[in-house]
Scaffold this motif. Structure first.
Motif, mmCIF file in Angstrom:
data_model
loop_
_atom_site.group_PDB
_atom_site.id
_atom_site.type_symbol
_atom_site.label_atom_id
_atom_site.label_comp_id
_atom_site.label_asym_id
_atom_site.label_seq_id
_atom_site.Cartn_x
_atom_site.Cartn_y
_atom_site.Cartn_z
ATOM 1 N N HIS A 56 0.824 -1.215 0.000
ATOM 2 C CA HIS A 56 0.000 0.000 0.000
ATOM 3 C C HIS A 56 0.859 1.268 0.000
ATOM 4 O O HIS A 56 0.389 2.328 -0.378
ATOM 5 N N LYS A 59 1.985 1.144 -4.090
ATOM 6 C CA LYS A 59 1.027 1.147 -5.204
ATOM 7 C C LYS A 59 0.887 2.550 -5.792
ATOM 8 O O LYS A 59 1.074 3.549 -5.110
ATOM 9 N N THR A 84 -0.544 -7.202 -3.439
ATOM 10 C CA THR A 84 -1.534 -6.426 -2.688
ATOM 11 C C THR A 84 -2.297 -7.280 -1.683
ATOM 12 O O THR A 84 -2.802 -6.758 -0.694
ATOM 13 N N ASP A 87 0.236 -7.563 1.104
ATOM 14 C CA ASP A 87 0.693 -6.205 1.417
ATOM 15 C C ASP A 87 2.219 -6.107 1.453
ATOM 16 O O ASP A 87 2.806 -5.520 2.346
ATOM 17 N N SER A 163 2.331 -2.413 9.504
ATOM 18 C CA SER A 163 1.420 -1.982 8.451
ATOM 19 C C SER A 163 0.304 -1.148 9.062
ATOM 20 O O SER A 163 -0.506 -1.653 9.833
ATOM 21 N N TYR A 165 -2.032 -0.124 7.444
ATOM 22 C CA TYR A 165 -3.163 -0.482 6.602
ATOM 23 C C TYR A 165 -3.980 -1.639 7.182
ATOM 24 O O TYR A 165 -5.164 -1.755 6.940
#
Length: 185
Positions: A56, A59, A84, A87, A163, A165
């Motif tokens: 992330h 990208k 993805t 990750d 992460s 995310y």
């Protein structure tokens, strides 16, 4: 070939393996996982350096600026792998000298073991933050924008990656060791 860096005997070498991944519109953290001679019979040809960060972070970006601690030099990297689902992103650049790299652990630590995250939370100043491993890709190591892609270390080896995310109730998410290993193989 890549030389492994252990945490306790070489803390400066460990920090030289941590990088800022600048996307042009923001930044994340990464770590050097491989440094290999491009042509083993001709060391003057240079080294291929592989940096691991979160997908992330990488990208929507083609070219990245890589800033290493302890140097004012920047390197230009390209994304060579983008997973993805796991990750994980691999960024590659050429260097005229070997760069210290971190080694992946053989197994994840036990539940409740102390781990350390090194990342660039909110700024481009490194932070070393300890926490506990909660298993199944969860940790108590804090994570905020800019820290995604930082290594989670146990006994000097990488056991995961922070992460921002990935979220879990009562714990921070982490990219798991097997996702890192799969991306690097």
């Amino acid at each position: 070939a890549c030389r492994s860096i252990e945490l306790a005997p070489h803390p400066i070498e460990l920090l030289r393996s941590i990088v800022v991944v600048d996307t042009g519109s923001g930044h994340g953290t990464g770590f050097v996982a491989r440094c290999e001679l491009i042509f083993p019979d001709a060391p003057e040809a240079g080294y291929a350096v592989t940096v691991v960060t979160c997908a992330h972070v990488a990208k929507n970006t083609i070219v990245f600026r890589i800033d290493r601690l302890g140097t004012t030099e920047s390197d230009t990297a390209i994304c060579t792998r983008l997973d993805t689902v796991g990750d994980v992103a691999l960024l590659t650049y050429a260097s005229d000298k070997p760069i210290p790299c971190l080694r992946l652990a053989d197994v994840e630590p036990d539940f409740g073991d102390e781990v350390m995250g090194i990342n660039f939370m909110l700024t481009k100043t490194p932070w070393a933050v300890s926490g506990l491993w909660c298993g199944l890709g969860r940790t108590t190591v804090p994570c905020s924008p800019g820290s995604s892609g930082g290594p989670l270390l146990h006994r000097g080896k990488v056991i995961g990656m922070t992460s921002h995310y990935i979220h879990h109730p009562h714990a921070q998410g982490a990219v798991r060791l097997e996702a890192l290993r799969a991306a690097l193989n």
